[in-house]
Design a protein around this motif. Sequence first.
Motif, short mmCIF file in Angstrom:
data_model
loop_
_atom_site.label_atom_id
_atom_site.label_comp_id
_atom_site.label_asym_id
_atom_site.label_seq_id
_atom_site.Cartn_x
_atom_site.Cartn_y
_atom_site.Cartn_z
N LEU A 109 -1.80 -42.90 2.45
CA LEU A 109 -0.49 -42.43 1.98
C LEU A 109 -0.22 -41.00 2.44
O LEU A 109 0.91 -40.66 2.83
N ARG A 110 -1.25 -40.19 2.39
CA ARG A 110 -1.09 -38.79 2.84
C ARG A 110 -0.79 -38.76 4.34
O ARG A 110 0.07 -37.99 4.79
N LEU A 111 -1.46 -39.59 5.11
CA LEU A 111 -1.20 -39.64 6.56
C LEU A 111 0.22 -40.08 6.85
O LEU A 111 0.88 -39.55 7.75
N VAL A 112 0.70 -41.07 6.10
CA VAL A 112 2.07 -41.55 6.29
C VAL A 112 3.06 -40.43 5.98
O VAL A 112 4.04 -40.22 6.72
N HIS A 113 2.81 -39.70 4.90
CA HIS A 113 3.69 -38.58 4.53
C HIS A 113 3.70 -37.51 5.62
O HIS A 113 4.77 -37.02 6.02
#
Length: 339
Positions: free
Chosen positions: A152-156
């Motif tokens: 999720l952090r990578l997507v953000h």
Amino acid sequence: MFSSLIPSSIAFGIAALTIIIAGSRLARLADELADRTGMGEALFGIVLLAGVTSLPDFAATLSAAMDARPNLAMSNVMGSMAVNLAFLGIADMFYRKANLEHAAASSANLMLAGLLIVLLTLPLLAIVTPSIADWRVHPVTLVIVAAYLFGLRLVHLTQEKPMWFPRVTVQTVPDKPVETYHGSLSAAWLSFIALAAVTCVTGWVLMEAAKGIADQTGLSDTLVGGLLTALATSTPELVTTIAAIRYGALTLAVSNIFGTNCFNMLVVAAADLGYPHGSIYHDMAPVQMTWGLVSILMTAILLMGLVRRETYGIGRIGFESTLMLTVYAVAIGIVVVSG
């Protein structure tokens, strides 16, 4: 909940109609809230809309796991992921201006596809690794949760500071916020929460009705989970995805499917936590690996479609959609023969 075929069939039809109505409105609100909150369609799709549409899967899978029915639990959640990807192929048929993967290309969706492939491999690795007798929860379950949160952090970060940009064409539909809205932000959130509650409850009723139909027809847990309840509990994803396409929120449509499947990996982790006899990965039938492998194959095909960005295919449907639907059809045949 439903002990005979006729009540089950009636409940199934009413619940499906309710989800169609609520899901259409839910997709429009999701597009509006993605703009008004500044989250963007991709992040809103994977975090909130995907979480809402995945709750019926969560309820069905966790219930089966706690009842010590590993085949029903895992085939439901794994089968749901495969049918969700097939739904994206069906959604491509509803968007006639160009291939959906061409119009909705974004760095965030590419990252989501890669994240999903990583997450899908983890339970398959757990199946082939030795069982740890003293551990009630398999270590891979903890890795799934950590990988999801890191993803999720990578997507953000990919959305906020992209290092790759799709080539803009006439058919590209970027995520552009709408400048005018009707009603307050709080009213929009309340409507979204209310429709989410309706979708969750009717999704659960749909699942219970599907189980009632299956019990009356004498189908196995593998077939019930992989085909009937997987299809039933995935209806919200189909409705919201097609509705998002109709509203022009193409990034939201694609990220909703990817996000739902990524969230479903948390459902897999919950099933292992709720299973009363140790690791659920070692108690399910080998045929359950079929859905996991098929989902990886379909995601990889879709990833190639997002990179290739074919403008038009045969019948104005992308090659990736045709291949995904073919793979899913073959998988159904394998499961029916094996189950």
